[in-house]
Design a protein around this motif. Structure first.
Motif, mmCIF file in Angstrom:
data_model
loop_
_atom_site.group_PDB
_atom_site.id
_atom_site.type_symbol
_atom_site.label_atom_id
_atom_site.label_comp_id
_atom_site.label_asym_id
_atom_site.label_seq_id
_atom_site.Cartn_x
_atom_site.Cartn_y
_atom_site.Cartn_z
ATOM 1 N N TRP A 95 -9.264 -1.730 4.871
ATOM 2 C CA TRP A 95 -9.546 -3.127 5.199
ATOM 3 C C TRP A 95 -9.538 -4.011 3.954
ATOM 4 O O TRP A 95 -8.811 -4.991 3.880
ATOM 5 C CB TRP A 95 -10.885 -3.243 5.938
ATOM 6 N N VAL A 96 -10.326 -3.657 2.947
ATOM 7 C CA VAL A 96 -10.427 -4.508 1.761
ATOM 8 C C VAL A 96 -9.148 -4.458 0.940
ATOM 9 O O VAL A 96 -8.556 -5.485 0.621
ATOM 10 C CB VAL A 96 -11.622 -4.095 0.866
ATOM 11 N N PHE A 97 -8.743 -3.267 0.571
ATOM 12 C CA PHE A 97 -7.604 -3.094 -0.321
ATOM 13 C C PHE A 97 -6.368 -2.608 0.432
ATOM 14 O O PHE A 97 -5.529 -1.921 -0.138
ATOM 15 C CB PHE A 97 -7.957 -2.122 -1.451
ATOM 16 N N LEU A 98 -6.257 -2.976 1.681
ATOM 17 C CA LEU A 98 -5.112 -2.583 2.485
ATOM 18 C C LEU A 98 -3.837 -3.102 1.829
ATOM 19 O O LEU A 98 -3.713 -4.271 1.511
ATOM 20 C CB LEU A 98 -5.217 -3.130 3.901
ATOM 21 N N ASN A 99 -2.936 -2.190 1.643
ATOM 22 C CA ASN A 99 -1.706 -2.504 0.936
ATOM 23 C C ASN A 99 -0.640 -1.564 1.476
ATOM 24 O O ASN A 99 -0.867 -0.371 1.578
ATOM 25 C CB ASN A 99 -1.946 -2.263 -0.567
ATOM 26 N N ARG A 100 0.492 -2.077 1.794
ATOM 27 C CA ARG A 100 1.541 -1.225 2.365
ATOM 28 C C ARG A 100 1.980 -0.124 1.399
ATOM 29 O O ARG A 100 2.577 0.855 1.804
ATOM 30 C CB ARG A 100 2.736 -2.058 2.802
ATOM 31 N N PHE A 101 1.624 -0.247 0.122
ATOM 32 C CA PHE A 101 2.014 0.761 -0.868
ATOM 33 C C PHE A 101 0.954 1.838 -1.080
ATOM 34 O O PHE A 101 1.202 2.822 -1.728
ATOM 35 C CB PHE A 101 2.331 0.094 -2.215
ATOM 36 N N ASN A 102 -0.277 1.650 -0.547
ATOM 37 C CA ASN A 102 -1.321 2.636 -0.816
ATOM 38 C C ASN A 102 -1.596 3.546 0.373
ATOM 39 O O ASN A 102 -2.607 4.189 0.415
ATOM 40 C CB ASN A 102 -2.609 1.977 -1.330
ATOM 41 N N LYS A 103 -0.721 3.605 1.322
ATOM 42 C CA LYS A 103 -0.920 4.474 2.489
ATOM 43 C C LYS A 103 -0.358 5.848 2.233
ATOM 44 O O LYS A 103 0.506 6.069 1.479
ATOM 45 C CB LYS A 103 -0.280 3.861 3.721
ATOM 46 N N GLN A 148 -12.843 0.324 2.495
ATOM 47 C CA GLN A 148 -12.150 -0.260 1.351
ATOM 48 C C GLN A 148 -10.657 0.040 1.409
ATOM 49 O O GLN A 148 -9.832 -0.843 1.180
ATOM 50 C CB GLN A 148 -12.747 0.258 0.039
ATOM 51 N N LYS A 149 -10.314 1.275 1.724
ATOM 52 C CA LYS A 149 -8.906 1.666 1.761
ATOM 53 C C LYS A 149 -8.164 0.979 2.903
ATOM 54 O O LYS A 149 -7.018 0.554 2.735
ATOM 55 C CB LYS A 149 -8.781 3.176 1.920
#
Length: 124
Positions: free
Chosen positions: A116-124, A113-114
């Protein structure tokens, strides 16, 4: 903190949907219909909470939801396969076998989920 929110969402979702399942049974629904409704509700709640609270992402809802469904299907199949091996191989009974698989499946689900699904440049 993200793993804690993910765990909370999972526990909350499980308790809520199980109560919903019991309510449907009490109202006279067949257990298979109640289980199907329970599963569908769990996907919607889990997706929504993980998208907006756990991973805090914006973007393509349809694409993310499709990926989320794929993860649910894949983790279910992996879970069922591992449980089959543990139970049919006489390693563990169904209760302890499932309990022993939960952490592994949860970690796989979180990772997918982290990343692939909700991949976001701000959540790394």
């Amino acid at each position: 903190m993200m793993i804690a929110r993910f765990t909370f969402v999972g526990l909350f979702n499980t308790v809520l949907t199980y109560c919903f399942y019991l309510l449907l049974l009490k109202l006279g629904f067949h257990y298979q219909i109640a289980l199907s409704a329970d599963y569908l509700l769990g996907i919607v709640i889990g997706y929504s909470l993980n998208r907006y609270w756990t991973f805090k992402v914006k973007g393509e809802i349809k694409k993310q939801f499709f990926k989320y469904l794929l993860i649910y299907i894949l983790t279910f199949l992996l879970n069922a396969f591992l449980l089959f091996i543990l139970v049919e191989g006489d390693y563990l009974g169904p209760e302890l076998g499932q309990f022993s698989i939960l952490l592994f499946i949860t970690l796989i689900s979180f990772f997918l989920q982290k990343n692939w699904v909700f991949l976001n440049r701000f959540n790394k």
